[in-house]
Design an enzyme around this catalytic site. Structure first.
Site, PDB file in Angstrom:
ATOM      1  N   ASP A   1       0.853  -1.192   0.000  1.00  0.00           N
ATOM      2  CA  ASP A   1       0.000   0.000   0.000  1.00  0.00           C
ATOM      3  C   ASP A   1       0.881   1.232   0.000  1.00  0.00           C
ATOM      4  O   ASP A   1       1.808   1.338   0.806  1.00  0.00           O
ATOM      5  CB  ASP A   1      -0.897   0.021   1.243  1.00  0.00           C
ATOM      6  CG  ASP A   1      -2.041  -0.975   1.119  1.00  0.00           C
ATOM      7  OD1 ASP A   1      -2.256  -1.507   0.010  1.00  0.00           O
ATOM      8  OD2 ASP A   1      -2.715  -1.231   2.129  1.00  0.00           O
TER       9      ASP A   1
ATOM     10  N   ASP B   1     -14.072  -5.903  -5.077  1.00  0.00           N
ATOM     11  CA  ASP B   1     -14.261  -6.092  -3.635  1.00  0.00           C
ATOM     12  C   ASP B   1     -15.714  -6.511  -3.437  1.00  0.00           C
ATOM     13  O   ASP B   1     -16.619  -5.864  -3.960  1.00  0.00           O
ATOM     14  CB  ASP B   1     -14.038  -4.774  -2.875  1.00  0.00           C
ATOM     15  CG  ASP B   1     -12.610  -4.254  -3.030  1.00  0.00           C
ATOM     16  OD1 ASP B   1     -11.715  -5.055  -3.364  1.00  0.00           O
ATOM     17  OD2 ASP B   1     -12.398  -3.041  -2.830  1.00  0.00           O
TER      18      ASP B   1
END
Lengths: 251, 197
Positions: free
Chosen positions: A11, A130
């Site tokens: 990330d 997602d």
């Protein structure tokens, strides 16, 4: 034989890796280039960089980062986060990214998948999905799982394939962060219904979880972040154990 | 040593340039015939769709230049496929160096093939120091079937040619620039090849 892939995910915020990363032997664990080099030299098959910064300079910062990563590592990598146009993708690919990943922008504008696939080829277009279960039905969510949509996971995945995606990165929001294993039933259904590779994401806690994602979940690749970053699992050890269990891996 | 990477707008040139740089070598990106003809080594990359890449080669006249090159030439991925007779992808003619037609993987495997696969039956100086069954990174939906010019075999549902050679022309379906240290060794071997003429 084609191997199952292990993909550490980094990330990125404002050009730096986020999440406290516990790498004692790195000079600067917040430097994504250094971390990427570490992983590429220690058995990772591929890397994913997910940009979560929200500043106006994010495009430029990300493009510069991609250039540095491409100059340094000798394995493929995917870049995602906030990508919403052909122009965004062109810069990232020209700077040396192998693949790009789109998520919310594909839901808002599905034609983007067709446009990207026809301009750059399906092989470099990953669509990230997602999803979480609502009353027993897998529903696609946006904004890191915060915003539910009416889209059914499997119908959306099929549409994404037909529009020209080369791969699907499926994150189960029900499993993400739990360290209780991947969403193997949903993964297996995706892998059986679709004819493009499926990357499993969300839920990795133990070596056995990866093995289950490949064997029960029929995943083609498995992605994880914290178990690798916090050295709970070393990529090398993971792949050795997978091999013992009969999962084809690159060692 | 002059290394030219043919630049015809068909992707991922940066990665090859960077890989050579990691090996201590500088490459020139060019679509200029004179520049290409005077190179010691020519790399012919390619990512994307076959018929549109062929169109780009035709519009710049490179389709006539590449098959007549005399120095070692390395086609990578789509570059290798374009060196064949034809491709089913967009039903295009190729450059006709390798006597083979490129076809699509059948639907009993996932298409594209993405990831690390093994190369075996290695038959070329290109693979000096590379072990049988070494892993290479591949991303492709179309492939060259086995033929007499095959110098490496991979398996994905069927056995196919993951590398080809004819005279001074070499082609690899995998991406040596993305295949870790073994891939870099193959690039190094190519750069160190003796000229055939």
């Amino acid at each position: 034989m084609l191997c199952k892939r292990i993909i550490p995910c980094l990330d990125i915020k404002n050009g730096r890796t986020v999440k406290g990363i516990n790498f004692l032997n790195l000079r600067d664990a917040g430097d994504p280039v250094e971390l990427a080099k570490f992983y590429s030299e220690n058995g990772a098959d591929e890397l994913v960089f997910l940009d979560i910064s929200a500043t106006e300079e994010r495009r430029k910062t990300l493009a510069e980062l991609v250039l540095k990563v491409a100059a340094t590592i000798n394995i493929p990598f995917t870049v995602g986060g906030g990508i919403s146009s052909v122009e965004d993708v062109e810069i990232l690919l020209n700077n040396g990214a192998d693949k790009i990943s789109i998520n919310s922008s594909a839901v808002k504008n599905p034609q983007l998948i067709n446009d990207l696939a026809s301009k750059f080829g399906s092989q470099c277009i990953v669509v990230a999905i997602d999803a979480k279960q609502i009353d027993g039905h897998w529903k696609v969510h946006l904004v890191g799982g915060k915003v539910p949509t009416e889209l059914d996971l499997f119908a959306w995945a099929k549409e994404v394939e037909q529009r020209g995606a080369g791969e699907i990165l499926f994150t189960s929001m029900d499993h993400d962060g739990t360290k209780n294993g991947f969403a193997n039933k949903a993964l297996a259904k995706l892998s059986t219904e679709l004819n493009i590779p499926i990357i499993a994401s969300g839920g990795a806690g133990t070596i056995q979880h990866f093995s289950d994602a490949f064997i029960e979940g029929k995943a083609d690749a498995a992605l994880a972040a914290s178990v690798f970053h916090f050295k709970e699992i070393a990529v090398d050890d993971l792949k050795k154990e997978l091999k013992i269990q009969g999962v084809p891996v690159r060692l | 040593m002059k290394i030219v990477i043919i630049n015809y707008g068909a992707g991922n040139i940066q990665s090859i340039k960077f890989a050579l740089k990691r090996l201590g070598m500088e490459a020139i990106l060019s679509d200029n015939e004179a520049e290409i003809r005077t190179a010691d080594k020519v790399i012919f990359p390619g990512v994307g769709e076959a018929s549109s890449a062929m169109q780009k080669l035709k519009s710049s006249g490179l389709d006539k230049v590449i098959p007549t090159l005399k120095q070692p030439v390395l086609g990578i991925c789509l570059g290798m496929q374009l060196l064949c007779n034809s491709s089913k992808e967009g039903n295009t003619k190729g450059l006709g160096v390798f006597d083979m037609d490129v076809i699509k993987f059948s639907n009993n495997v996932k298409v594209p093939q993405i990831g690390w696969n093994q190369i075996s039956n290695l038959k070329s100086g290109l693979f000096e120091g590379i072990s049988e069954n070494e892993f290479m990174y591949l991303v492709h939906s179309y492939y060259a079937p086995l033929c007499k010019e095959t110098i490496a075999i991979s398996e994905y549902g069927i056995q196919y040619a993951s590398a080809l050679q004819k005279d001074n022309f070499y082609g690899v379906q995998f991406h040596p620039e993305k295949s870790s240290t073994a891939g870099e060794q193959i690039l190094k071997n190519f750069i160190n090849l003796k000229p055939n003429v």
